[in-house]
Scaffold this active site. Structure first.
Site, PDB file in Angstrom:
ATOM      1  N   CYS A 383       0.833  -1.200   0.000  1.00 49.21           N
ATOM      2  CA  CYS A 383       0.000   0.000   0.000  1.00 49.21           C
ATOM      3  C   CYS A 383       0.871   1.255   0.000  1.00 49.21           C
ATOM      4  O   CYS A 383       1.482   1.557  -1.014  1.00 49.21           O
ATOM      5  CB  CYS A 383      -1.006  -0.050   1.141  1.00 49.21           C
ATOM      6  N   HIS A 509      -3.524  -5.196   0.329  1.00 49.46           N
ATOM      7  CA  HIS A 509      -2.910  -5.734   1.555  1.00 49.46           C
ATOM      8  C   HIS A 509      -2.938  -7.267   1.549  1.00 49.46           C
ATOM      9  O   HIS A 509      -3.896  -7.858   2.044  1.00 49.46           O
ATOM     10  CB  HIS A 509      -3.676  -5.242   2.787  1.00 49.46           C
ATOM     11  N   GLU A 511      -1.390  -9.203   3.386  1.00 49.08           N
ATOM     12  CA  GLU A 511      -1.271  -9.736   4.756  1.00 49.08           C
ATOM     13  C   GLU A 511      -2.615 -10.123   5.365  1.00 49.08           C
ATOM     14  O   GLU A 511      -2.674 -10.971   6.245  1.00 49.08           O
ATOM     15  CB  GLU A 511      -0.526  -8.748   5.665  1.00 49.08           C
TER      16      GLU A 511
END
Ligand code: GLN
Length: 533
Positions: A383, A509, A511
């Site tokens: 990001c 993202h 993650e």
């Protein structure tokens, strides 16, 4: 009789005892027995969601597929259960009050005085039941944030009391998690705080069914017996939760303590054989037996509180295990890095630049990326980290003087990162970013494609700014390509430098999607590149 069984997890004595991990572990064990289970977190603060909170307050803001900005515990739920959560899985006091007040303004209460009981508690109960009422789940586990006895927890505890009364004993169970402190001076484990905490529960009309005792030392049978006797629970319902080396050990600990069995017994649910948890154990075996260590730097500005980067840290644990390595993650404050002072970057096998907002620490992130690019160090930008990679490339390769993101410098002559068109007229802060899951088309013959092994992916977003497509051609010619695009809007979702060893920036993202049983392909590929570096 309700089809769905409701399990409530409350906490006493102190916060941070790991209610989220206990809830996720129990859910994991029940799920492994073939049941459908979900977990919900109730947060007693007035913010409508954690989206506007500084990460130093409650750690990272987790984003769900449907674009909800939520508590980081939902990340644990997804990572343990390999399921997706939604907005319904996280409720705050702010959201409860907002709903009730909106209804009041519409006249829905027909002239009645609107009160905490019954109106606020009814709304809390509705939100709890919402997850169960479509018959989608056999079990809904509801974790109540905070500690019993707090003023702000009271409406939640009262709602639980009412639900137990309404749904009946066979359909509800309460787990209370407390701390058993160890007094080194007298060499004793103390149960009194637990007794007091259960007393508060009883004053609020709730008798816990199971007590989980967080402890640094093994509990003797005497200690367990004492808790059972004075807290009025069965002996096998006193569960020890001793500190372990990784949160991923907790499900196994809870299984050997019989937490799932006591709960299933209480809820009169059939239990077949104790599940093997094979793949989970395989992961743990790899985690505990790495072939070597890989040193990766996480460059961000919230380095004082690792919880601010929770999902990234966990993703490295998952990806490390797949690669048979232990990722030694160094949290490096970007404010300390410059183009001429980058001592902390030397010796790193990989560099990750973290997501973030605002100007502070931005130049250090850009310097770290310059270092990674020039020294051929594997790089992953997430990001804001991807946006910084674009800025760095603009300034130092394309010689675009003062290239920047419009977020940091709205007067830049080269807004290589610009505000998204649909964001221009938005002034409210809460829940207004580009949020949640979007599709992305990955270009073949790229690092991204090599990682995903497919063209069509979806990933979760949380940002207002984007790669400025006026510069696409210049970047492409100079060696930074867009390897992933949104098929509908043409927004650049992935950039990379093909000439570099492994240099990937993603606007989304990854993650948020990494789980123990499904480690994220980009993290896996990044750790692999770092390992080979
Ligand atoms: N601040 C940047 C934006 O809004 C990046 C956000 C992020 O890193 N999550 O676009």
């Amino acid at each position: 009789m309700a089809d769905t069984k409701y399990i409530f997890v409350t906490g006493g004595v102190t916060s941070s005892l790991g209610k989220g991990i206990i809830s996720a572990s129990l859910a994991k064990l029940i799920q492994a027995r073939g049941y459908k289970v979900t977990i919900q977190k109730l947060d007693p603060y007035i913010n409508v969601d954690p989206g506007t909170l500084n990460p130093y307050e409650h750690g990272e803001c987790f984003v769900t597929t449907d674009g909800a900005e939520t508590d980081l515990d939902l990340g644990h739920y997804e990572r343990f259960l390999n399921i997706e959560t939604t907005q319904a899985n996280n409720v705050t006091t702010g959201r409860i009050y907002q709903t009730v007040i909106d209804k009041e303004r519409k006249g829905d209460f027909l002239g009645k005085t609107v009160q905490i009981i019954p109106h606020i508690t009814n709304e809390i109960k509705r939100r709890i039941m919402l997850l169960g009422n479509k018959g989608k789940y056999d079990f809904v586990i509801t974790e109540i944030g905070g500690t019993v006895g707090d003023i702000e927890s009271l409406p939640y505890v009262e709602s639980v009391r009412q639900l137990i009364w309404e749904l009946g004993d066979d359909n509800t169970a309460v787990i209370h998690l407390t701390l058993v402190p160890y007094l080194a001076a007298s060499g004793e484990l103390k149960t009194k705080p637990t007794q007091h905490s259960v007393k508060i529960m009883l004053e609020n009309g709730i008798q816990p069914d199971v007590i989980v005792l967080r402890t640094e030392h093994d509990l003797t049978p005497e200690v367990k017996d004492k808790v059972a006797r004075f807290c009025n629970v069965k002996q096998d319902a006193v569960i020890e939760s001793i500190d372990v080396s990784t949160i991923y050990e907790v499900p196994l600990k809870m299984q050997s303590e019989g937490l799932d069995k006591v709960i299933l017994d209480k809820l009169k649910m059939p239990q077949n054989e104790t599940p093997e948890l094979g793949p989970w154990k395989d992961f743990l075996h790899k985690f505990h037996n790495p072939e070597k260590t890989v040193k990766i730097g996480l460059i961000g500005k919230y380095t004082q509180l690792p919880d601010a980067y929770k999902s990234i840290i966990e993703s490295f644990i998952h990806a490390g295990a797949v690669n048979n390595v232990k990722v030694k993650l160094e949290l490096i404050n970007s404010e300390k890095i410059t183009d001429t002072y980058f001592d902390q970057l030397e010796g790193l096998q990989g560099i990750l630049v973290a997501p973030g907002f605002g100007h502070r620490g931005i130049e250090g992130k850009i310097s770290a990326i310059k270092y990674a690019r020039e020294n051929n160090v594997p790089f992953l930008g997430i990001c804001l980290g991807m946006q910084c990679a674009v800025i760095e490339f603009g300034r130092n390769v394309l010689n675009l003087k003062d290239a920047h993101s419009a977020e940091m410098n709205s007067a830049t002559p080269h807004p290589v990162i610009d505000i998204m068109e649909h964001q221009k007229n938005i002034s409210e802060m809460g829940g207004t970013m580009r949020l949640g899951s979007y599709s992305c088309k990955v270009k073949k013959d790229t690092n991204a494609f090599a990682a995903y092994s497919k063209e069509d992916i979806t990933e979760r977003h949380r940002h207002r700014y984007e790669f400025n497509n006026n510069y696409t051609q210049d970047y492409n010619s100079a060696g930074m390509i867009a390897s992933g695009l949104n098929p509908d809007s043409n927004l650049v979702e992935i950039v990379e430098i093909p000439k570099h060893k492994w240099f990937v920036g993603v606007q989304f993202h990854p993650e948020y999607k990494s789980t123990v049983l499904n480690p994220h392909p980009l993290f896996v590929a990044f750790v692999k590149a770092a390992k080979e570096n």
